[in-house]
Design a protein around this motif. Structure first.
Motif, PDB file in Angstrom:
ATOM      1  N   VAL A   5     -11.344  25.508 -10.260  1.00  0.00           N
ATOM      2  CA  VAL A   5     -11.541  26.934 -10.530  1.00  0.00           C
ATOM      3  C   VAL A   5     -11.697  27.174 -12.028  1.00  0.00           C
ATOM      4  N   MET A   6     -10.882  26.509 -12.819  1.00  0.00           N
ATOM      5  CA  MET A   6     -10.951  26.677 -14.270  1.00  0.00           C
ATOM      6  C   MET A   6     -12.307  26.224 -14.806  1.00  0.00           C
ATOM      7  N   VAL A   7     -12.813  25.106 -14.311  1.00  0.00           N
ATOM      8  CA  VAL A   7     -14.125  24.620 -14.754  1.00  0.00           C
ATOM      9  C   VAL A   7     -15.210  25.636 -14.405  1.00  0.00           C
ATOM     10  N   GLU A   8     -15.159  26.179 -13.185  1.00  0.00           N
ATOM     11  CA  GLU A   8     -16.156  27.163 -12.758  1.00  0.00           C
ATOM     12  C   GLU A   8     -16.135  28.398 -13.658  1.00  0.00           C
ATOM     13  N   GLU A   9     -14.928  28.868 -13.979  1.00  0.00           N
ATOM     14  CA  GLU A   9     -14.812  30.071 -14.813  1.00  0.00           C
ATOM     15  C   GLU A   9     -15.175  29.787 -16.268  1.00  0.00           C
ATOM     16  N   ILE A  10     -14.852  28.606 -16.740  1.00  0.00           N
ATOM     17  CA  ILE A  10     -15.235  28.225 -18.104  1.00  0.00           C
ATOM     18  C   ILE A  10     -16.759  28.183 -18.218  1.00  0.00           C
ATOM     19  N   LEU A  66      -5.266  28.191 -23.747  1.00  0.00           N
ATOM     20  CA  LEU A  66      -4.971  28.494 -22.344  1.00  0.00           C
ATOM     21  C   LEU A  66      -5.009  27.225 -21.501  1.00  0.00           C
ATOM     22  N   VAL A  67      -6.060  26.427 -21.680  1.00  0.00           N
ATOM     23  CA  VAL A  67      -6.208  25.214 -20.878  1.00  0.00           C
ATOM     24  C   VAL A  67      -5.154  24.184 -21.273  1.00  0.00           C
ATOM     25  N   GLU A  68      -4.994  23.983 -22.569  1.00  0.00           N
ATOM     26  CA  GLU A  68      -4.010  23.012 -23.041  1.00  0.00           C
ATOM     27  C   GLU A  68      -2.614  23.371 -22.545  1.00  0.00           C
ATOM     28  N   GLY A  69      -2.271  24.649 -22.605  1.00  0.00           N
ATOM     29  CA  GLY A  69      -0.960  25.089 -22.150  1.00  0.00           C
ATOM     30  C   GLY A  69      -0.773  24.920 -20.659  1.00  0.00           C
ATOM     31  N   LYS A 111      -5.602  34.729  -7.026  1.00  0.00           N
ATOM     32  CA  LYS A 111      -5.087  35.540  -8.137  1.00  0.00           C
ATOM     33  C   LYS A 111      -5.241  34.808  -9.459  1.00  0.00           C
ATOM     34  N   PHE A 112      -5.051  33.504  -9.413  1.00  0.00           N
ATOM     35  CA  PHE A 112      -5.206  32.690 -10.619  1.00  0.00           C
ATOM     36  C   PHE A 112      -6.636  32.780 -11.139  1.00  0.00           C
ATOM     37  N   ARG A 113      -7.609  32.659 -10.234  1.00  0.00           N
ATOM     38  CA  ARG A 113      -9.017  32.743 -10.641  1.00  0.00           C
ATOM     39  C   ARG A 113      -9.301  34.064 -11.340  1.00  0.00           C
ATOM     40  N   LYS A 114      -8.827  35.154 -10.741  1.00  0.00           N
ATOM     41  CA  LYS A 114      -9.073  36.488 -11.292  1.00  0.00           C
ATOM     42  C   LYS A 114      -8.445  36.632 -12.675  1.00  0.00           C
ATOM     43  N   LYS A 115      -7.201  36.195 -12.807  1.00  0.00           N
ATOM     44  CA  LYS A 115      -6.491  36.343 -14.073  1.00  0.00           C
ATOM     45  C   LYS A 115      -7.049  35.390 -15.141  1.00  0.00           C
ATOM     46  N   PHE A 116      -7.463  34.192 -14.735  1.00  0.00           N
ATOM     47  CA  PHE A 116      -8.038  33.254 -15.688  1.00  0.00           C
ATOM     48  C   PHE A 116      -9.356  33.803 -16.233  1.00  0.00           C
ATOM     49  N   ARG A 117     -10.143  34.398 -15.371  1.00  0.00           N
ATOM     50  CA  ARG A 117     -11.408  35.023 -15.795  1.00  0.00           C
ATOM     51  C   ARG A 117     -11.129  36.153 -16.793  1.00  0.00           C
TER      52      ARG A 117
END
Length: 357
Positions: free
Chosen positions: A241-246, A209-212, A189-195
């Motif tokens: 996951v964040m790196v992949e989506e970024i 977003l990342v800093e927070g 769910k995090f991946r989907k919402k981060f995207r």
């Protein structure tokens, strides 16, 4: 002329203006504009009680036009607000509102007072009347954070849905959603919402977003300068996951830097170096990227103990430089902010890519 001399001259000029207006008031007691101007001068000098006396002398005057009475009540509210008498300020503004209706000036003052008293739902309501969706969504997110802290996740989620309906790009609402999913360990769910957040949040604010998410405190509290080893260890899967989506989101220079930072937390130093080099290709003056790349390269160098101590000293000093600045007034801070503490502009935070910013 020195700053102190200028200040003393300014105070003397204001005092002279007060004296002149006081004489004019005695000669023409019906001059309402002079009364109001005199009250404003007293307020500027911090003489709140005298300013309030002038407003009250106008308010009780028989035959005073309703619009003038409303203006005197509004200024009285500002006097009380300046003096820290918040209940009295609200009362004065509400009385002015009874006469004038929902004027933008009165609603703005009431919204600021409500927010300062942590009455976030009331603040959101005032900003709704003002048709200011950025501020309304912000204070709804503040309400949601409080509900999460009380353990009422269902109500909090409903409030956040409302906030994003009002303002789909609300950085703070997305950040709160992502923080809760990370806390719950809901990786998919995090991946989907981060995207989705990367698509909705304005490109120049994505770094927030990342800093927070790297913060260990509340979203609207103080953001620490670094992440503890224990926190980063259990969060590696989320960082990956964040790196992949970024990477898939056409990252700008700031997000390249944050991708490197996330990879460093995952102990992937070679990949982090590549991201840092890309950052410097986009902006060779990006000082933090250069600093982190230098740090990673240190381990590959043969340095004397004395030389390494000197380098560590300068690196530590550099890390203390404030990373964020307000694009409106230049205020600098090392913690994220959604409204500038100095000039009160909204979503004006920028990352200091270059030291001369």
């Amino acid at each position: 002329m020195s700053g102190t001399a200028k200040t003393e001259t300014g105070l003397a000029d204001t005092r002279a203006a007060i004296d002149e207006l006081s004489k004019a008031v005695k000669d023409t007691p019906e001059a309402v504009e002079i009364y109001l101007a005199l009250g404003n001068l007293y307020r500027s000098q911090g003489e709140i009680e005298r300013a309030a006396q002038i407003r009250n002398s106008l308010i009780v005057r028989p035959g005073l036009a309703p619009a003038t009475k409303a203006r005197a009540l509004y200024e009285l509210g500002r006097d009380f607000s300046r003096g820290g008498f918040l209940d009295r300020a609200v009362n004065a503004f509400e009385k002015a509102r009874e006469i004038e209706g929902d004027s933008p000036e009165i609603l703005t003052e009431l919204a600021v007072l409500a927010a300062g008293s942590r009455e976030f739902e009331k603040a959101a309501s005032y900003y709704s009347k003002l048709e200011h969706p950025v501020q309304e969504a912000h204070y709804l997110a503040r309400c949601a954070e409080d509900e999460f802290s009380y353990g009422d996740g269902s109500t909090a989620q409903h409030i956040l849905e409302k906030a994003l309906h009002i303002y789909p790009s609300s950085t703070e609402s997305w950040l709160l959603i992502l923080a809760q999913l990370k806390k719950a360990g809901s990786l998919d769910k995090f991946r989907k919402k981060f995207r989705e957040a990367l698509q909705k949040v304005p490109k120049h604010l994505r770094f927030v977003l990342v800093e927070g998410l790297l913060a260990e405190s509340s979203i609207f509290g103080d953001t620490p300068n670094s992440v503890s080893a224990s926190n980063s260890e259990k969060s590696h899967s989320f960082y990956k996951v964040m790196v992949e989506e970024i990477e898939a989101s056409d990252p700008d220079v700031s997000m390249h830097y944050y991708g490197a930072r996330l990879l460093q937390l995952c102990k992937k130093h070679e990949e982090a170096s590549i991201w840092l080099e890309k950052t410097l290709m986009l902006n060779q003056n990006f000082w933090l990227a250069r600093l982190e790349l230098f740090n990673l390269a240190q381990d590959q160098q043969q340095l004397t103990s004395s030389f390494k101590n000197q380098l560590d000293f300068f690196v530590n000093i550099a890390h203390k430089i404030k990373r964020f600045t307000c694009s409106s007034c230049g205020f600098k801070r090392d913690k994220i902010f959604f409204v500038c503490p100095r000039c009160r502009s909204w979503h004006s935070i920028t990352f200091r890519k270059e030291l001369n910013q």
